[in-house]
Design an enzyme around this catalytic site. Structure first.
Site, PDB file in Angstrom:
ATOM      1  N   ASP A 140     -10.535  47.164 -70.738  1.00  0.00           N
ATOM      2  CA  ASP A 140     -10.173  48.502 -70.271  1.00  0.00           C
ATOM      3  C   ASP A 140     -10.154  48.547 -68.746  1.00  0.00           C
ATOM      4  O   ASP A 140      -9.809  49.566 -68.151  1.00  0.00           O
ATOM      5  CB  ASP A 140     -11.082  49.582 -70.858  1.00  0.00           C
ATOM      6  CG  ASP A 140     -12.562  49.357 -70.588  1.00  0.00           C
ATOM      7  OD1 ASP A 140     -12.907  48.396 -69.869  1.00  0.00           O
ATOM      8  OD2 ASP A 140     -13.378  50.137 -71.109  1.00  0.00           O
ATOM      9  N   SER A 141     -10.476  47.410 -68.111  1.00  0.00           N
ATOM     10  CA  SER A 141     -10.267  47.271 -66.665  1.00  0.00           C
ATOM     11  C   SER A 141      -8.787  47.374 -66.312  1.00  0.00           C
ATOM     12  O   SER A 141      -8.436  47.464 -65.131  1.00  0.00           O
ATOM     13  CB  SER A 141     -10.827  45.931 -66.169  1.00  0.00           C
ATOM     14  OG  SER A 141     -10.356  44.850 -66.966  1.00  0.00           O
ATOM     15  N   ASP A 193     -11.255  45.518 -75.676  1.00  0.00           N
ATOM     16  CA  ASP A 193     -12.253  46.573 -75.482  1.00  0.00           C
ATOM     17  C   ASP A 193     -11.906  47.800 -76.318  1.00  0.00           C
ATOM     18  O   ASP A 193     -10.754  48.260 -76.309  1.00  0.00           O
ATOM     19  CB  ASP A 193     -12.284  47.018 -74.012  1.00  0.00           C
ATOM     20  CG  ASP A 193     -13.169  46.140 -73.153  1.00  0.00           C
ATOM     21  OD1 ASP A 193     -14.137  45.578 -73.672  1.00  0.00           O
ATOM     22  OD2 ASP A 193     -12.865  46.024 -71.948  1.00  0.00           O
ATOM     23  N   LYS A 240     -14.687  44.362 -78.341  1.00  0.00           N
ATOM     24  CA  LYS A 240     -15.853  44.372 -77.459  1.00  0.00           C
ATOM     25  C   LYS A 240     -16.314  45.806 -77.272  1.00  0.00           C
ATOM     26  O   LYS A 240     -15.494  46.708 -77.081  1.00  0.00           O
ATOM     27  CB  LYS A 240     -15.552  43.731 -76.106  1.00  0.00           C
ATOM     28  CG  LYS A 240     -16.791  43.656 -75.195  1.00  0.00           C
ATOM     29  CD  LYS A 240     -16.573  42.756 -74.000  1.00  0.00           C
ATOM     30  CE  LYS A 240     -15.666  43.360 -72.964  1.00  0.00           C
ATOM     31  NZ  LYS A 240     -16.256  44.586 -72.326  1.00  0.00           N
ATOM     32  N   GLU A 257     -19.484  48.205 -75.294  1.00  0.00           N
ATOM     33  CA  GLU A 257     -20.531  48.237 -74.283  1.00  0.00           C
ATOM     34  C   GLU A 257     -21.754  48.994 -74.791  1.00  0.00           C
ATOM     35  O   GLU A 257     -21.626  50.075 -75.376  1.00  0.00           O
ATOM     36  CB  GLU A 257     -20.016  48.916 -73.005  1.00  0.00           C
ATOM     37  CG  GLU A 257     -18.875  48.182 -72.329  1.00  0.00           C
ATOM     38  CD  GLU A 257     -18.411  48.881 -71.065  1.00  0.00           C
ATOM     39  OE1 GLU A 257     -19.078  49.857 -70.636  1.00  0.00           O
ATOM     40  OE2 GLU A 257     -17.385  48.465 -70.500  1.00  0.00           O
ATOM     41  N   GLU A 302     -22.857  41.228 -67.615  1.00  0.00           N
ATOM     42  CA  GLU A 302     -22.166  41.515 -66.365  1.00  0.00           C
ATOM     43  C   GLU A 302     -23.133  41.899 -65.256  1.00  0.00           C
ATOM     44  O   GLU A 302     -23.952  42.802 -65.411  1.00  0.00           O
ATOM     45  CB  GLU A 302     -21.138  42.639 -66.563  1.00  0.00           C
ATOM     46  CG  GLU A 302     -20.376  42.970 -65.290  1.00  0.00           C
ATOM     47  CD  GLU A 302     -19.165  43.850 -65.510  1.00  0.00           C
ATOM     48  OE1 GLU A 302     -18.514  44.218 -64.499  1.00  0.00           O
ATOM     49  OE2 GLU A 302     -18.863  44.180 -66.681  1.00  0.00           O
TER      50      GLU A 302
END
Length: 271
Positions: free
Chosen positions: A51-52, A90, A120, A122, A189
Site C-alpha cells: 500500500d506504499s 497488502d 500481508k 499489519e 520494519e
C-alpha cells in the site's frame, strides 16, 4: 540456466525451506505490470504489492488513502506479469482492523479478484482473531511488526520502533502470536538490528527486514527507492542501485531538445 527455470513458482513452502537451509529471501515492492515483469526476470523471490503505492505511485503523504479496489487493481497488474515470484499484497487500512467477518470478506475478495498468492496484514495480538479466520480459510498471511505505516498517526513519526524494553517485549510476544496464528512469515520494519535478529532466531517462520539489520531471513525495499526513482528520500537503511530520477530527467531534457531542434524523428524513424 536462468533463475526462472529453476523454480516454477515461489510458494510459502519455498520460503520456509529457504529459512531452514539458511538462504536469504529477496523481496521488492512492485505496483505495475512492466516493473513486476522486470523484477520477475531478475529472479526476485517475492513481489510485495504494497500500500506504499499511495506514497510512491500516487503521491500521498501516508498509505491510508489506499482502498481495497486500488490494491486489487495494482495486484492484478503485478500478478499478470509474474511467472516465478510469489505475489504478496497488502490488505489496506480499514479492511481488517475491525470485524472478523469484514476482514475475512476483504481477504477473500482480494484473493479471488487480484490473482495474488498471499496477503500481508499489519499488527499483532490486536488483529489475531482476524488473522486466524483468514488462515483457516486457506489464505496465506504474512504479518508485519515494528513500524507499521497504517498506524503512523498513532506513532507520530517514521522513527525506529521498539527501542524501549516495553515495546520490544510486546513485539516479541506479537511475533510468537502471529506464528501461532498460522502466519507463514513476518515483515519487521525499522527496529533495532539486535532485536530483529533475536526475533528471527526465536521463530521457525521467516522474517523479512526493512531497516532491521542483516539478522532477518530476508530483506525488502520499495522498488522506487532502490532504483533511485524517489527523489530526496535517503534513509540510513536504503541502498540505491540506480539513480533513475536523474537519468529520466536527463533523458527527458534530451528528448525535448531533439524535438525542438527537429532532430527527432529523423528519416530512419518515420514511415
Amino acid at each position: 540456466m536462468s533463475v526462472n527455470k529453476i523454480i516454477k513458482r515461489v510458494t510459502t513452502s519455498t520460503i520456509k525451506d529457504m529459512k531452514l537451509r539458511g538462504e536469504k529471501i529477496s523481496m521488492l515492492t512492485g505496483y505495475d505490470f512492466s516493473t513486476a515483469r522486470a523484477l520477475d526476470e531478475g529472479g526476485i523471490d517475492v513481489i510485495l504489492v504494497g500500500d506504499s503505492a499511495a506514497n510512491v505511485f500516487a503521491g500521498y503523504e501516508t498509505t491510508l488513502p489506499m482502498s481495497l479496489d486500488h490494491m486489487i487493481y495494482h495486484a492484478s497488474a503485478v500478478s499478470r506479469a509474474t511467472k516465478r515470484a510469489m505475489v504478496l499484497v497488502d490488505l489496506p487500512f480499514g479492511t481488517y482492523q475491525g470485524s472478523t467477518e469484514k476482514a475475512y470478506e476483504a481477504a477473500v475478495r482480494m484473493m479471488k479478484e487480484s490473482g495474488a498468492h498471499a496477503l500481508k496484514m499489519e499488527g499483532g495480538i490486536e488483529i489475531i482473531d482476524n488473522i486466524k479466520k483468514i488462515v483457516r480459510a486457506g489464505i496465506p498471511v504474512c504479518g508485519h511488526l515494528g513500524l507499521t505505516p497504517q498506524s503512523i498517526y498513532q506513532f507520530g513519526d517514521f522513527g525506529v520502533r521498539a527501542k524501549e524494553e516495553a515495546e520490544a517485549s510486546k513485539l516479541k510476544s506479537d511475533a510468537l502470536a502471529l506464528q501461532d496464528a498460522g502466519c507463514f512469515a513476518i515483515v519487521l520494519e525499522k527496529i533495532p538490528a539486535k532485536l530483529a535478529t533475536e526475533v528471527s532466531q526465536s521463530l521457525h517462520i521467516p522474517t523479512i527486514g526493512i531497516g532491521a539489520g542483516n539478522g532477518c531471513d530476508g530483506q525488502v525495499l520499495v522498488v522506487n527507492d532502490m532504483l533511485g526513482l524517489t527523489k530526496d528520500f535517503k534513509p540510513k537503511f536504503l541502498r540505491q542501485y540506480l539513480h533513475l530520477f536523474d537519468d529520466i530527467a536527463k533523458a527527458t531534457a534530451q528528448y525535448v531538445a531533439d524535438v525542438k531542434a527537429l532532430d527527432y524523428p529523423n528519416e530512419n524513424e518515420q514511415y
